[in-house]
Design a protein around this motif. Structure first.
Motif, mmCIF file in Angstrom:
data_model
loop_
_atom_site.group_PDB
_atom_site.id
_atom_site.type_symbol
_atom_site.label_atom_id
_atom_site.label_comp_id
_atom_site.label_asym_id
_atom_site.label_seq_id
_atom_site.Cartn_x
_atom_site.Cartn_y
_atom_site.Cartn_z
ATOM 1 N N SER A 97 -3.738 3.285 -0.508
ATOM 2 C CA SER A 97 -4.590 3.074 0.672
ATOM 3 C C SER A 97 -5.217 4.382 1.122
ATOM 4 O O SER A 97 -6.276 4.382 1.745
ATOM 5 N N ASN A 148 -2.557 0.306 -5.602
ATOM 6 C CA ASN A 148 -2.622 -0.015 -4.185
ATOM 7 C C ASN A 148 -2.582 1.234 -3.298
ATOM 8 O O ASN A 148 -1.830 1.295 -2.312
ATOM 9 N N PRO A 173 0.820 -1.210 0.000
ATOM 10 C CA PRO A 173 0.000 0.000 0.000
ATOM 11 C C PRO A 173 0.860 1.268 0.000
ATOM 12 O O PRO A 173 1.996 1.252 0.478
#
Ligand SMILES: Cc1cc2nc3c(=O)[nH]c(=O)nc-3n(C[C@H](O)[C@H](O)[C@H](O)COP(=O)(O)O)c2cc1C
Ligand SMILES: Nc1ncnc2c1ncn2[C@@H]1O[C@H](COP(=O)(O)OP(=O)(O)O)[C@@H](O)[C@H]1O
Length: 314
Positions: free
Chosen positions: A122, A120, A21
């Motif tokens: 986050s 990815n 992330p």
């Protein structure tokens, strides 16, 4: 800082690389002024807190450059300047998404699903007025919705100085009006141009003021025509100078493309072919036509004195 160029749609092998992330600031960020810095610093701080890499996701060329009618005014921070400034802010990865006609038609949903989620992300940090996707249909709320619980979205409020919102468009306008101090205040640094010293008309040395003619490295936003106090950086060394941005009406008629000529105050040497970074410190006066070369020379002498005084004080 690593720089990664991405095209839409993202290739699966590119996506596969981003299995950790990361926290990303999203935006065009042309200029990297104090408003942009507040968005990016907030993403970097969050990344440090969470022990994750800090990314910036941006676009190149500028959407207005691609979608306009060939009248785009240029960049405040062309790619190289942007890279250097972002690295200085502690950004770990810069993703540059290639902007083209095809990307301009991508829906907010496709953009999030096919570009952001594979990276990815986050948490995404965006400015209060962030828009994305076809016709700018997407905003922070839509980003959150489309992130589907896997991507937090935070917005950063407008950055104000003396009650005025710092903006790239405001900076462009002020730069084109010669309001250098205001522009530099909004940037939190000095606006600069970078380029290579090329041959000019060889007149400078004959009038006692040799001038390094700068061929700009990229399509910068051009400041107002006129004379500026500047600091030129040559091989990292700061040299005080005075720059004329203009068309030399004393010698030419009908020229419309300005040249950038810098006379360094305490310098002699041949620097043709070498790189200069020129920081604008202050606007001294507009360019004008002189009736004689002698009066131009005495004005340039005055300009050099004015620049020297300004530079000693700043
Ligand atoms: C500080 C400074 C101010 C200048 N101001 C003017 C101006 O007001 N009008 C003008 O016609 N040229 C102006 N010039 C440009 C000169 O005409 C130019 O430097 C000279 O012709 C040499 O050109 P060259 O480097 O191509 O040989 C200025 C140049 C400098 C360095
Ligand atoms: N103090 C100085 N400021 C700027 N350039 C200088 C200076 N001293 C020497 N030079 C050299 O002289 C060149 C400028 O001379 P000039 O006669 O104006 O020629 P040109 O028209 O080719 O620019 C610069 O490109 C640089 O290599």
């Amino acid at each position: 800082m690593r720089t990664v160029t991405l095209t839409y749609p993202m290739k699966p092998e590119t996506a596969a690389e981003w299995d950790q992330p990361q926290i990303a600031a999203l935006g065009q960020f042309d200029g990297l002024h104090r408003g942009h810095v507040s968005v990016i610093s907030s993403a970097v701080a969050k990344a440090r807190e969470e022990g994750l890499p800090a990314a910036v996701i941006t676009f190149y060329p500028h959407p207005k450059d691609v979608m306009g009618k060939g009248d785009y005014e240029g960049y405040l921070t062309p790619p190289r300047d942007k890279r250097e400034l972002l690295a200085g802010l502690g950004v770990d990865v810069l993703f540059v998404i290639e902007f083209n006609e095809e990307l301009s038609r991508v829906s907010p949903r496709d953009f999030v699903e096919r570009m952001l989620l594979p990276l990815n992300i986050s948490a995404a940090v965006v400015g209060f007025d962030f828009r994305f996707g076809y016709m700018g249909e997407g905003d922070a709320d839509m980003l959150r919705l489309l992130g589907n619980g896997t991507m937090r979205v935070e917005t950063v409020p407008p950055f104000l100085l003396n009650g005025v919102k710092v903006s790239s468009s405001g900076i462009r306008k002020s730069l084109q009006n010669g309001e250098v101090e205001l522009v530099n205040f909004w940037f939190g640094r000095r606006y600069h141009l970078r380029g290579t010293v090329v041959h000019g008309e060889k007149r400078g040395r004959t009038i006692g003021f040799p001038t390094a003619n700068l061929e700009l490295e990229d399509r910068y936003v051009i400041p107002a025509r006129g004379v500026y106090a500047v600091r030129a950086f040559h091989n990292g060394k700061a040299l005080p100078g005075v720059m004329n941005v203009g068309v030399k009406p004393t010698f030419h008629e009908g020229v419309t493309t300005p040249t950038f000529e810098i006379h360094m105050l305490d310098f002699s040497g041949n620097i043709y072919g070498e790189e200069l970074k020129v920081e604008l410190v202050s606007f001294i006066r507009p360019e004008r036509r002189f009736d004689s070369v002698e009066s131009l020379i005495s004005q340039i002498r005055e300009d050099a004195k004015t620049a020297d005084k300004i530079l000693q004080e700043s």
